[in-house]
Design an enzyme around this catalytic site. Structure first.
Site, PDB file in Angstrom:
ATOM      1  N   HIS A 184       0.836  -1.218   0.000  1.00  0.00           N
ATOM      2  CA  HIS A 184       0.000   0.000   0.000  1.00  0.00           C
ATOM      3  C   HIS A 184       0.865   1.260   0.000  1.00  0.00           C
ATOM      4  O   HIS A 184       0.428   2.317   0.467  1.00  0.00           O
ATOM      5  CB  HIS A 184      -0.948   0.029   1.203  1.00  0.00           C
ATOM      6  N   SER A 314      15.910  19.328 -16.177  1.00  0.00           N
ATOM      7  CA  SER A 314      15.036  20.497 -16.152  1.00  0.00           C
ATOM      8  C   SER A 314      15.660  21.638 -16.926  1.00  0.00           C
ATOM      9  O   SER A 314      16.880  21.820 -16.923  1.00  0.00           O
ATOM     10  CB  SER A 314      14.782  20.938 -14.708  1.00  0.00           C
ATOM     11  N   LYS A 320      19.051  19.104 -11.627  1.00  0.00           N
ATOM     12  CA  LYS A 320      17.985  18.108 -11.523  1.00  0.00           C
ATOM     13  C   LYS A 320      18.207  17.005 -12.558  1.00  0.00           C
ATOM     14  O   LYS A 320      18.483  17.270 -13.724  1.00  0.00           O
ATOM     15  CB  LYS A 320      16.624  18.758 -11.755  1.00  0.00           C
ATOM     16  N   GLU A 327      10.586   6.440 -17.356  1.00  0.00           N
ATOM     17  CA  GLU A 327       9.468   7.232 -17.862  1.00  0.00           C
ATOM     18  C   GLU A 327       9.159   6.887 -19.316  1.00  0.00           C
ATOM     19  O   GLU A 327       7.983   6.765 -19.700  1.00  0.00           O
ATOM     20  CB  GLU A 327       9.789   8.721 -17.736  1.00  0.00           C
TER      21      GLU A 327
END
Length: 463
Positions: A184, A314, A320, A327
């Site tokens: 969970h 980014s 970053k 992805e």
């Protein structure tokens, strides 16, 4: 168009202008004119299959005494050149065309007839010679199966085997590395990182098994059914001879469909295989998302691993770095799941004796195979093979994981265990320290019972 840029050709519907340098003729040009829809031509793998089928059909017709040797050789040579991709620019027909794929079949017939005529000096006709003993209604279903089988054998299965092997090898390097398990998305009992990766490897292994289990039905071909499944205008031995010739050309063992009516009217084997590809996409989505979660941070997320830094993440935030490979894989999976929905609906379009959404089935099935093959390989090579483990973060999380108290249930009971867990969490302290204060268990027993590595082995820890 200037006069020197086109030629006039004829078909049963009349005269038509065709580009002067085009190898195709009137029927292909009519399709180009009629279907300016997507700009998407039929996939390379499908055109390859069409070339192989036309070569195999010429061989079968010659063996049956229907096509003279010179013509057979000329058609075969031209068809193999098409299969090898030498003339892809002459296959402009849009995916969204007549539902039987007749336009693509005639595109192949016309291109091969032109090439064969030039090569042999004989007048070879697209319908009478290249399409002899055939119909679009059995050629296109056959091409769906042949192209999918080739792509699966040559691209997808090797990529999946490489992915499974990479995961298994990575798991070996992580043996003994224990982390907080999660259910969970909440802290749960510890697991070994090698155990976590073993689930991923098993998913890919099952994916391979599912695909291989569906391949026998995809290796069955509709060739020989001609127009409606009766085999009109084809010798009864034609389909079997084509299957043998295709097996020789491709290295894959093809055979005729046991029921040619089913071969033309239904695309259930393609729908079945698409379902297996969808299941594989679900597996890859789970693996990719686990990697994204484990890599999250590096400070405010889980920060369990660091994926290879491949590119700046980014345009505005310096430093970053994003999990770009997982992805990309999740986007592939989303596309494949959508392709399966398309194939499922298209598979229902078998109206009486013919499915009339064959080109879109071919396009989506082949795209799914190619996407999954490519995504599996980059996931293996650019994410899984070289990620590093942030051992310090993992150990800190385990020490303060209140769920460790589960290991004491058999000794102190659920209620006292819950009280220890709540206090450990509230005070942000290790379970070991709180349990030492709230139970009569010795330090030695607590070390044994709460040993994270031992807990990954399951069972009850006895004194």
């Amino acid at each position: 168009m200037p006069e020197d840029k086109f030629r006039i050709v004829k078909d049963s519907m009349g005269d038509l202008q065709v580009p002067a340098d085009a190898l195709y003729a009137a029927q292909t040009q009519r399709a180009v004119t009629n279907f300016p829809i997507s700009g998407l031509p039929m996939p390379r793998g499908f055109i390859r299959a069409m070339g192989l089928i036309k070569a195999a059909c010429a061989t079968a017709n010659h063996e049956l005494g229907l096509l003279e040797k010179t013509m057979m050789q000329a058609i075969g040579e031209a068809a193999r050149a098409v299969a090898e991709g030498e003339y892809d620019q002459h296959f402009p027909v849009d995916v969204f065309q007549t539902g039987s794929g007749t336009s693509t079949n005639m595109n192949a017939n016309e291109v091969i007839a032109t090439l064969a005529s030039r090569g042999s000096g004989k007048q070879i006709h697209p319908n009478d010679h290249v399409n002899m003993s055939q119909s679009s209604n059995d050629v296109i279903p056959t091409a769906i199966h042949v192209s999918a089988c080739l792509a699966i054998h040559e691209k997808l299965l090797p990529s999946l085997q490489h992915l499974a092997g990479t995961i298994e090898q990575k798991a070996k390097t992580l043996s003994g590395q224990v982390k907080t398990g999660r259910t969970h998305l909440m802290d749960a009992m510890p697991v070994g990182m090698d155990q976590e990766l073993s689930a991923w490897a098993a998913q890919i292994g099952y994916g391979i098994e599912r695909i291989e289990a569906s391949l026998p039905r995809l290796r069955q071909l509709a060739q020989g059914g001609t127009a409606v499944g009766t085999g009109i205008n084809a010798d009864s031995a034609f389909g079997g001879k084509v299957a043998v010739a295709l097996s020789d050309l491709s290295g894959i063992q093809f055979e005729p469909k046991p029921n040619l009516f089913e071969g033309l009217s239904a695309q259930d084997a393609a729908v079945e295989m698409s379902g297996q590809l969808k299941t594989l996409a679900v597996s890859l989505m789970k693996i990719a998302n686990d990697l994204r979660w484990m890599n999250s941070g590096p400070l405010a997320g889980l920060g369990e691993i660091a994926l290879p830094a491949l590119q700046p993440g980014s345009s505005i935030m310096p430093g970053k770095v994003n999990p770009v490979i997982p992805e990309a894989v999740t986007m592939v999976c989303t596309q494949v799941i959508g392709n399966d929905a398309t194939i499922t609906v298209a598979g229902q379009a078998g109206n009486f004796q013919l499915n009339v959404m064959l080109p879109v089935i071919a396009y989506n099935l082949l795209q799914s195979i190619e996407l999954l093959a490519n995504a599996s390989r980059i996931l293996a090579d650019k994410a899984l093979a070289d990620f590093t483990v942030n051992s310090k973060n993992i150990l800190q999380a385990i020490d303060k994981n209140p769920i460790l108290v589960t290991a004491l249930n058999a000794v102190i009971g659920y209620e006292q265990g819950a009280a220890i867990a709540k206090r450990a969490y509230a005070e942000n302290r290790p379970v070991f320290d709180v349990a030492r204060e709230m139970t009569d268990l010795s330090e030695e027993d607590l070390q044994r019972l709460l040993n994270p590595a031992q807990l990954t082995k399951g069972g009850i820890q006895h004194s």
